[in-house]
Design an enzyme around this catalytic site. Structure first.
Site, PDB file in Angstrom:
ATOM      1  N   HIS A  13       0.857  -1.198   0.000  1.00 16.80           N
ATOM      2  CA  HIS A  13       0.000   0.000   0.000  1.00 16.80           C
ATOM      3  C   HIS A  13       0.884   1.236   0.000  1.00 16.80           C
ATOM      4  O   HIS A  13       1.250   1.767   1.060  1.00 16.80           O
ATOM      5  CB  HIS A  13      -0.941   0.003   1.211  1.00 16.80           C
ATOM      6  N   HIS A  15       1.329   4.869  -2.597  1.00 16.13           N
ATOM      7  CA  HIS A  15       0.885   5.598  -3.793  1.00 16.13           C
ATOM      8  C   HIS A  15       2.145   6.075  -4.527  1.00 16.13           C
ATOM      9  O   HIS A  15       2.867   6.940  -4.012  1.00 16.13           O
ATOM     10  CB  HIS A  15       0.019   6.789  -3.388  1.00 16.13           C
ATOM     11  N   HIS A 193      -9.655   1.660  -0.137  1.00 13.44           N
ATOM     12  CA  HIS A 193      -9.396   2.444   1.078  1.00 13.44           C
ATOM     13  C   HIS A 193     -10.712   2.513   1.862  1.00 13.44           C
ATOM     14  O   HIS A 193     -11.704   3.073   1.378  1.00 13.44           O
ATOM     15  CB  HIS A 193      -8.997   3.873   0.730  1.00 13.44           C
ATOM     16  N   GLU A 196     -10.524   4.291   7.187  1.00 17.07           N
ATOM     17  CA  GLU A 196      -9.486   5.281   7.483  1.00 17.07           C
ATOM     18  C   GLU A 196     -10.205   6.542   7.964  1.00 17.07           C
ATOM     19  O   GLU A 196     -10.216   6.843   9.143  1.00 17.07           O
ATOM     20  CB  GLU A 196      -8.637   5.567   6.228  1.00 17.07           C
ATOM     21  N   ASP A 274       2.228   4.242   2.674  1.00 19.70           N
ATOM     22  CA  ASP A 274       1.133   5.069   2.130  1.00 19.70           C
ATOM     23  C   ASP A 274       1.640   6.193   1.217  1.00 19.70           C
ATOM     24  O   ASP A 274       1.626   6.036  -0.003  1.00 19.70           O
ATOM     25  CB  ASP A 274       0.268   5.608   3.289  1.00 19.70           C
ATOM     26  N   ASP A 275       2.058   7.309   1.787  1.00 24.60           N
ATOM     27  CA  ASP A 275       2.528   8.468   0.996  1.00 24.60           C
ATOM     28  C   ASP A 275       3.808   8.968   1.667  1.00 24.60           C
ATOM     29  O   ASP A 275       3.790  10.002   2.361  1.00 24.60           O
ATOM     30  CB  ASP A 275       1.467   9.573   1.012  1.00 24.60           C
TER      31      ASP A 275
HETATM   32  N1  ADE Z   1      -4.635   9.041  -1.556  1.00 21.52           N
HETATM   33  C1  ADE Z   1      -3.357   9.104  -1.188  1.00 21.52           C
HETATM   34  N2  ADE Z   1      -3.215   8.822   0.110  1.00 21.52           N
HETATM   35  C2  ADE Z   1      -4.443   8.578   0.591  1.00 21.52           C
HETATM   36  C3  ADE Z   1      -4.957   8.234   1.849  1.00 21.52           C
HETATM   37  N3  ADE Z   1      -4.172   8.058   2.910  1.00 21.52           N
HETATM   38  N4  ADE Z   1      -6.287   8.083   1.964  1.00 21.52           N
HETATM   39  C4  ADE Z   1      -7.087   8.238   0.910  1.00 21.52           C
HETATM   40  N5  ADE Z   1      -6.652   8.560  -0.300  1.00 21.52           N
HETATM   41  C5  ADE Z   1      -5.338   8.725  -0.458  1.00 21.52           C
HETATM   42 ZN    ZN Z   2      -3.451   5.078   0.728  1.00 21.19          ZN
END
Ligand code: ADE
Ligand code: ZN
Length: 325
Positions: A13, A15, A193, A196, A274-275
Site C-alpha cells: 500500500h 501511492h 481504502h 481510514e 502510504d505516501d
Molecule cells: N490518496 C493518497 N493517500 C491517501 C490516503 N491516505 N487516503 C485516501 N486517499 C489517499
Molecule cells: Zn493510501
C-alpha cells in the site's frame, strides 16, 4: 533481535506518485516549468499540509510536476532503489492514470514509463514490483468507471489490481457499484481504502458492495467487535499504515493506534508507508514501529509473509518471494 533493517520486507500500500522525493520534485518542476511555492517544502513533514483534506490538495499540487513517461520511470526507479536498500523484496504500488492523463500522458505511455523504471530496478537490485491502478473517489463515479474500463481494455502482466482511494467520507461505496461489479465479473482483484476516514460501515460496504479482497487501512474495524471477528475469520487482509494515521491525527500516537491490538486478535496485518514523504514515513520505519510495539523478529516476518500471500501477483512470483523470507 537481528537488526530490523535485515528483515525481508514487503509493501502493498504505497501511492507511487506520492513517493516523490523533494530533490526529484524540484528537478521535475524545473524541467517541466511548474512554478512551486517554497511554502510547499516548509512544514513539519517533507511536504507541507494542514489536515487530511489539505493533504489531498497538496498531493495533487506536488504530483503535478510529473509530466512525462521518463519522469515516471525515474520516480519508480528511485523509490524502488530506496526500498531495496531497506531489504524490501516486493512492492505492489498504486498508480494513477488519472494524474498522468491530466499532465498530458496517454494511459499506455505512462504505464510504459513505470514498467521501465520497475525493470531497471529489478535488474539492478533484484526487487520485484507490481502495480495497482487507482480510481479517485472524489473525482466521482464516471472518472473511476473510465479508469477501470481503460484497465480492462489494456491488460498488462504487471498491472495486477484495481484500487479506490481519495475522500472516503463524502464519496461512499454505493456510488461506485457499477464499476466494481464489472471488475468482479472480470475477476480483477480489488482493494478499497476504507476504515481510514470513515468507520465500520464503510468497511462493510467496501467488502459487500465493492468486493474488496484487501482493505486500505481498515483499522477502524476496531470500533465494531463483530466486524473484527468477521475479518478474523475471513481471507481479507488489512493494509495498515500506522505512521500515516498518526500524521493525519486519526490516532494520537502509535500506542493509541489499533494495529497491535488487531494483530493480537489474529487479523491478517501488513504494514505500509502510504505516501512516504508526506508523513515522513518509510517502509523500514513501519517495521520499526511494529518492533517498538513489541513484535518479535518472527512476527515481523509474518507481516512480510502476509503481504506476499495476499499480494495480487501470480503464484509463481509469490512462491519465489516466500522462499526469501
Ligand atoms: N490518496 C493518497 N493517500 C491517501 C490516503 N491516505 N487516503 C485516501 N486517499 C489517499
Ligand atoms: Zn493510501
Amino acid at each position: 533481535m537481528n537488526s530490523i533493517k535485515q528483515i525481508p520486507k514487503a509493501e502493498i500500500h504505497v501511492h507511487l506518485e506520492a513517493t516523490i522525493s523533494p530533490d526529484l520534485c524540484r528537478k521535475l518542476a524545473k524541467r517541466n516549468n511548474v512554478d512551486l511555492s517554497e511554502d510547499l517544502f516548509a512544514g513539519q513533514y517533507v511536504y507541507a499540509w494542514e489536515d487530511f483534506y489539505d493533504f489531498l490538495k497538496q498531493y495533487d499540487i506536488i504530483t503535478s510536476v510529473i509530466h512525462t513517461p521518463d519522469d515516471y520511470r525515474e520516480l519508480t526507479y528511485n523509490y524502488l532503489k530506496k526500498c531495496a536498500a531497506d531489504h524490501v523484496i516486493y512492492v505492489e504500488a498504486m498508480i494513477s492514470s488519472t494524474h498522468a492523463k491530466l499532465q498530458g500522458m496517454t494511459y499506455n505511455s505512462f504505464l510504459e514509463g513505470v514498467i521501465e523504471g520497475a525493470n531497471q530496478a529489478r535488474e539492478e537490485f533484484g526487487i520485484v514490483s507490481k502495480y495497482i491502478m487507482n480510481g479517485i473517489r472524489h473525482l466521482g463515479p464516471d472518472s473511476v468507471f473510465q479508469t477501470a474500463e481503460e484497465v480492462l481494455n489494456n491488460p498488462h502482466f504487471d498491472l495486477v489490481g484495481f484500487g479506490l482511494a481519495g475522500d472516503e467520507l463524502h464519496f461512499p461505496a454505493k456510488l461506485f457499484t457499477k464499476t466494481f461489479d464489472i471488475l468482479k465479473k472480470e475477476n480483477f482483484p480489488i482493494t478499497i481504502h476504507a476504515g481510514e476516514w470513515d468507520g465500520p460501515q464503510s468497511i462493510r460496504d467496501a467488502i459487500n458492495l465493492l468486493h474488496a479482497k484487501r482493505l486500505g487501512h481498515g483499522v477502524r474495524c476496531i470500533e465494531d467487535p463483530d466486524l473484527v471477528e468477521e475479518l478474523r475469520n475471513s481471507d481479507i487482509v488489512l493494509e495498515t499504515c500506522p505512521t500515516s494515521n498518526v500524521a493525519t491525527k486519526i490516532y494520537p500516537s502509535y500506542e493509541g493506534h489499533p494495529v497491535k491490538e488487531l494483530f493480537n486478535q489474529g487479523l491478517k496485518i501488513t504494514v505500509n508507508s502510504d505516501d512516504p514523504p508526506f508523513f515522513n514515513a518509510t517502509i523500514g520505519g513501519e517495521y520499526e514501529v511494529m518492533a517498538n510495539l513489541g513484535l518479535s523478529e518472527d512476527e515481523l516476518k509474518s507481516l512480510t509473509r502476509n503481504a506476499i500471500k495476499y499480494a495480487f501477483c501470480d503464484q509463481h512470483t509469490k512462491s519465489k518471494l516466500l522462499k526469501k523470507i
